[in-house]
Design a protein around this motif. Structure first.
Motif, PDB file in Angstrom:
ATOM      1  N   PRO A   1       0.847  -1.195   0.000  1.00  0.00           N
ATOM      2  CA  PRO A   1       0.000   0.000   0.000  1.00  0.00           C
ATOM      3  C   PRO A   1       0.882   1.244   0.000  1.00  0.00           C
ATOM      4  O   PRO A   1       1.890   1.308   0.691  1.00  0.00           O
ATOM      5  CB  PRO A   1      -0.809  -0.117   1.295  1.00  0.00           C
ATOM      6  CG  PRO A   1      -0.022  -1.046   2.162  1.00  0.00           C
ATOM      7  CD  PRO A   1       0.749  -1.957   1.252  1.00  0.00           C
ATOM      8  N   ALA A   2       0.511   2.207  -0.820  1.00  0.00           N
ATOM      9  CA  ALA A   2       1.291   3.435  -0.945  1.00  0.00           C
ATOM     10  C   ALA A   2       0.726   4.489  -0.015  1.00  0.00           C
ATOM     11  O   ALA A   2      -0.494   4.623   0.145  1.00  0.00           O
ATOM     12  CB  ALA A   2       1.256   3.939  -2.369  1.00  0.00           C
ATOM     13  N   ALA A   3       1.610   5.215   0.578  1.00  0.00           N
ATOM     14  CA  ALA A   3       1.193   6.300   1.460  1.00  0.00           C
ATOM     15  C   ALA A   3       0.656   7.444   0.609  1.00  0.00           C
ATOM     16  O   ALA A   3       1.069   7.636  -0.539  1.00  0.00           O
ATOM     17  CB  ALA A   3       2.377   6.764   2.288  1.00  0.00           C
ATOM     18  N   PRO A   4      -0.276   8.235   1.138  1.00  0.00           N
ATOM     19  CA  PRO A   4      -0.827   9.356   0.363  1.00  0.00           C
ATOM     20  C   PRO A   4       0.235  10.367  -0.057  1.00  0.00           C
ATOM     21  O   PRO A   4       0.122  10.969  -1.120  1.00  0.00           O
ATOM     22  CB  PRO A   4      -1.832  10.002   1.323  1.00  0.00           C
ATOM     23  CG  PRO A   4      -2.150   8.972   2.339  1.00  0.00           C
ATOM     24  CD  PRO A   4      -0.963   8.065   2.415  1.00  0.00           C
ATOM     25  N   GLU A   5       1.282  10.533   0.754  1.00  0.00           N
ATOM     26  CA  GLU A   5       2.339  11.473   0.376  1.00  0.00           C
ATOM     27  C   GLU A   5       3.060  10.992  -0.882  1.00  0.00           C
ATOM     28  O   GLU A   5       3.434  11.778  -1.743  1.00  0.00           O
ATOM     29  CB  GLU A   5       3.375  11.632   1.498  1.00  0.00           C
ATOM     30  CG  GLU A   5       2.830  12.011   2.844  1.00  0.00           C
ATOM     31  CD  GLU A   5       2.435  10.795   3.678  1.00  0.00           C
ATOM     32  OE1 GLU A   5       3.121   9.773   3.640  1.00  0.00           O
ATOM     33  OE2 GLU A   5       1.415  10.892   4.362  1.00  0.00           O
ATOM     34  N   HIS A   6       3.260   9.661  -0.963  1.00  0.00           N
ATOM     35  CA  HIS A   6       3.937   9.102  -2.136  1.00  0.00           C
ATOM     36  C   HIS A   6       3.083   9.285  -3.386  1.00  0.00           C
ATOM     37  O   HIS A   6       3.602   9.606  -4.453  1.00  0.00           O
ATOM     38  CB  HIS A   6       4.242   7.620  -1.922  1.00  0.00           C
ATOM     39  CG  HIS A   6       5.318   7.375  -0.919  1.00  0.00           C
ATOM     40  ND1 HIS A   6       6.220   6.355  -1.022  1.00  0.00           N
ATOM     41  CD2 HIS A   6       5.656   8.029   0.217  1.00  0.00           C
ATOM     42  CE1 HIS A   6       7.049   6.386  -0.009  1.00  0.00           C
ATOM     43  NE2 HIS A   6       6.710   7.395   0.774  1.00  0.00           N
ATOM     44  N   LEU A   7       1.773   9.054  -3.241  1.00  0.00           N
ATOM     45  CA  LEU A   7       0.883   9.219  -4.394  1.00  0.00           C
ATOM     46  C   LEU A   7       0.841  10.666  -4.856  1.00  0.00           C
ATOM     47  O   LEU A   7       0.866  10.956  -6.054  1.00  0.00           O
ATOM     48  CB  LEU A   7      -0.521   8.726  -4.054  1.00  0.00           C
ATOM     49  CG  LEU A   7      -0.665   7.225  -3.833  1.00  0.00           C
ATOM     50  CD1 LEU A   7      -2.074   6.891  -3.390  1.00  0.00           C
ATOM     51  CD2 LEU A   7      -0.316   6.476  -5.083  1.00  0.00           C
ATOM     52  N   GLU A   8       0.799  11.595  -3.920  1.00  0.00           N
ATOM     53  CA  GLU A   8       0.779  13.009  -4.283  1.00  0.00           C
ATOM     54  C   GLU A   8       2.096  13.416  -4.947  1.00  0.00           C
ATOM     55  O   GLU A   8       2.113  14.162  -5.929  1.00  0.00           O
ATOM     56  CB  GLU A   8       0.524  13.872  -3.045  1.00  0.00           C
ATOM     57  CG  GLU A   8       0.386  15.342  -3.348  1.00  0.00           C
ATOM     58  CD  GLU A   8      -0.770  15.649  -4.290  1.00  0.00           C
ATOM     59  OE1 GLU A   8      -0.635  16.612  -5.062  1.00  0.00           O
ATOM     60  OE2 GLU A   8      -1.789  14.934  -4.279  1.00  0.00           O
ATOM     61  N   ALA A   9       3.221  12.905  -4.454  1.00  0.00           N
ATOM     62  CA  ALA A   9       4.519  13.198  -5.072  1.00  0.00           C
ATOM     63  C   ALA A   9       4.582  12.632  -6.482  1.00  0.00           C
ATOM     64  O   ALA A   9       5.121  13.262  -7.391  1.00  0.00           O
ATOM     65  CB  ALA A   9       5.642  12.630  -4.215  1.00  0.00           C
ATOM     66  N   LEU A  10       4.030  11.444  -6.680  1.00  0.00           N
ATOM     67  CA  LEU A  10       4.003  10.863  -8.023  1.00  0.00           C
ATOM     68  C   LEU A  10       3.141  11.687  -8.968  1.00  0.00           C
ATOM     69  O   LEU A  10       3.491  11.905 -10.120  1.00  0.00           O
ATOM     70  CB  LEU A  10       3.502   9.417  -7.971  1.00  0.00           C
ATOM     71  CG  LEU A  10       4.500   8.387  -7.456  1.00  0.00           C
ATOM     72  CD1 LEU A  10       3.820   7.029  -7.311  1.00  0.00           C
ATOM     73  CD2 LEU A  10       5.678   8.288  -8.389  1.00  0.00           C
TER      74      LEU A  10
END
Length: 178
Positions: A13-22
């Motif tokens: 599972p990806a953290a929301p910070e990682h998804l936003e950075a992507l």
């Protein structure tokens, strides 16, 4: 060695910070190379102006479309008979000849400022790239028509190549490899 952290596997599972950075990295585009595009377009316009000035000098020598030999009485004064395609292409060239330098230079100037202002997304850059390439293709097509002077054709080729190079500068970068 790469200094970037590897991305988590797809299963994790990806953290929301990682998804936003992507998402932010996906939308990020380098700035439009405005200085390089301006140099290319100004150089092409100057080459076209020089070619048109050389053509004007030759048109004064070829007064009323007579060559120097005809003016000296050594050549035939009657024009040669042309086929249907040749006469049509000459008429089209005579129609497009005076307008094409203006269309090329004003079109390139307009596209430069519009692409400089509105090329924030890859989709917009694609449209402006196609517009520059279409302007260059139109210039090359008109340059192939027979003109009264070959220098005018070379000037149109110079402006068309400048528009094509400026269009190629607008390509969106490819995605970085992992």
């Amino acid at each position: 060695m790469s200094t970037q952290r590897p991305l988590p596997p797809i299963d994790a599972p990806a953290a929301p910070e990682h998804l936003e950075a992507l998402r932010q990295h996906e939308r990020a585009l380098p700035p439009v190379p405005t200085v390089a595009m301006a140099c290319v377009l100004v150089g092409a316009a100057l080459a076209q102006v020089v070619c048109l000035l050389i053509a004007e000098e030759n048109l004064r020598v070829l007064y009323h479309q007579f060559t120097v030999d005809m003016q000296m009485g050594k050549g035939p004064l009657a024009p040669a008979q042309l086929s249907g395609w040749e006469s049509t292409s000459l008429k089209l060239g005579a129609f497009a000849q005076p307008a094409m330098p203006w269309v090329q230079n004003m079109g390139a100037l307009f596209l430069y400022f519009i692409s400089k202002t509105f090329s924030a997304t890859a989709r917009a850059r694609g449209w402006f790239r196609r517009a520059f390439l279409a302007l260059g293709g139109l210039g090359l097509a008109v340059a192939l028509l027979p003109m009264r002077d070959e220098y005018q054709s070379w000037g149109m080729v110079a402006a068309a190549v400048g528009a094509i190079v400026a269009g190629l500068m607008l390509c969106a970068p490819s995605a970085p490899e992992p």
